[in-house]
Design a protein around this motif. Sequence first.
Motif, short mmCIF file in Angstrom:
data_model
loop_
_atom_site.label_atom_id
_atom_site.label_comp_id
_atom_site.label_asym_id
_atom_site.label_seq_id
_atom_site.Cartn_x
_atom_site.Cartn_y
_atom_site.Cartn_z
N UNK A 95 7.15 15.88 -9.79
CA UNK A 95 6.32 15.82 -8.57
C UNK A 95 5.43 14.59 -8.67
N UNK A 96 6.09 13.44 -8.80
CA UNK A 96 5.43 12.21 -9.20
C UNK A 96 4.39 11.70 -8.21
N UNK A 97 4.47 12.14 -6.94
CA UNK A 97 3.44 11.72 -5.99
C UNK A 97 2.04 12.01 -6.53
N UNK A 98 1.89 13.18 -7.15
CA UNK A 98 0.56 13.61 -7.61
C UNK A 98 0.06 12.70 -8.73
N UNK A 99 0.87 12.51 -9.76
CA UNK A 99 0.46 11.70 -10.89
C UNK A 99 0.24 10.24 -10.47
N UNK A 100 1.14 9.72 -9.64
CA UNK A 100 0.98 8.34 -9.18
C UNK A 100 -0.28 8.19 -8.35
N UNK A 101 -0.55 9.15 -7.47
CA UNK A 101 -1.74 9.08 -6.62
C UNK A 101 -3.02 9.08 -7.46
N UNK A 102 -3.09 9.99 -8.44
CA UNK A 102 -4.32 10.09 -9.22
C UNK A 102 -4.50 8.92 -10.18
N UNK A 103 -3.41 8.45 -10.78
CA UNK A 103 -3.53 7.26 -11.63
C UNK A 103 -3.93 6.05 -10.80
N UNK A 104 -3.36 5.91 -9.61
CA UNK A 104 -3.70 4.78 -8.75
C UNK A 104 -5.16 4.85 -8.30
N UNK A 105 -5.64 6.06 -8.04
CA UNK A 105 -7.04 6.20 -7.60
C UNK A 105 -7.99 5.86 -8.73
N UNK A 106 -7.62 6.21 -9.94
CA UNK A 106 -8.48 5.93 -11.09
C UNK A 106 -8.29 4.52 -11.65
N UNK A 107 -7.14 3.91 -11.35
CA UNK A 107 -6.84 2.55 -11.82
C UNK A 107 -6.47 1.70 -10.61
N UNK A 108 -7.44 1.28 -9.82
CA UNK A 108 -7.14 0.66 -8.52
C UNK A 108 -6.37 -0.66 -8.60
N UNK A 109 -6.36 -1.35 -9.74
CA UNK A 109 -5.60 -2.60 -9.85
C UNK A 109 -4.23 -2.41 -10.49
N UNK A 110 -3.89 -1.16 -10.80
CA UNK A 110 -2.61 -0.88 -11.48
C UNK A 110 -1.50 -0.69 -10.47
N UNK A 111 -0.34 -1.21 -10.78
CA UNK A 111 0.85 -1.00 -9.96
C UNK A 111 2.07 -0.99 -10.86
N UNK A 112 2.77 0.16 -10.96
CA UNK A 112 3.95 0.21 -11.83
C UNK A 112 5.15 -0.49 -11.19
N UNK A 113 6.14 -0.79 -12.02
CA UNK A 113 7.37 -1.37 -11.50
C UNK A 113 8.11 -0.40 -10.59
N UNK A 114 7.98 0.88 -10.89
CA UNK A 114 8.64 1.90 -10.09
C UNK A 114 8.21 3.29 -10.53
N UNK A 115 8.54 4.28 -9.70
CA UNK A 115 8.12 5.66 -9.95
C UNK A 115 9.32 6.59 -9.80
#
Length: 202
Positions: A95-115
């Motif tokens: 349910x990667x939307x949740x983990x990606x959303x929270x990591x992105x909110x806490x790490x605003x300059x982070x962007x993974x290659x893919x999810x």
Amino acid sequence: MNFQSWPHRVLVVDVEGNGTTPPDLVEIAALPVRAGQPDTSTAGAWLICPERPVTARAASIHGLTNEFLADKPAWTELADQVHDFIGKDWICAHHAHVDYRELSRHLPTWEPAGVIDTLRLAKATYKGLPSYTLDALLKHVGPNLSQAPRVGRHRATYDAYATAQLLLAMAGHYETWDQLIAAAVPPGLPGAPEPETDPTLW
């Protein structure tokens, strides 16, 4: 599956929160998968003292109480370390939307290659199951979890290890990395395949 077609490192991640809306993070795990195997020797794991107290309901699920977290670092002390560890690798979560959303909110300059979302991948791989929760899929697939961290289910390190085993089990149903991500990356998230366009008639 030809694991040589995979990126050098895929990070299977899991986050746990304090139960508020939006949540403060209380635990993060990032388990590298290399050459088709989880690499626990280089895994990252962080416990965090949240700004707001852990709710009773959240503590009853993951067992991380306010007392246990009281002496752990604040997020401001860990953010750069987590950002540097995760880097720009592909990540995978259930349910990667949740983990990606929270990591992105806490790490605003982070962007993974893919999810990669193992929930989405499971629906494509095991059609018609009555449930696609992590527990239901672990029961259906039956991966070997004997080397999983002893902290137990709903802790980030355990869930990341279990999700990694699930990902590798499902990877066997696909010949290449491109086939896997076509089934596993939700539209709108990093790494989603571009939709094919009709060739020009000119």
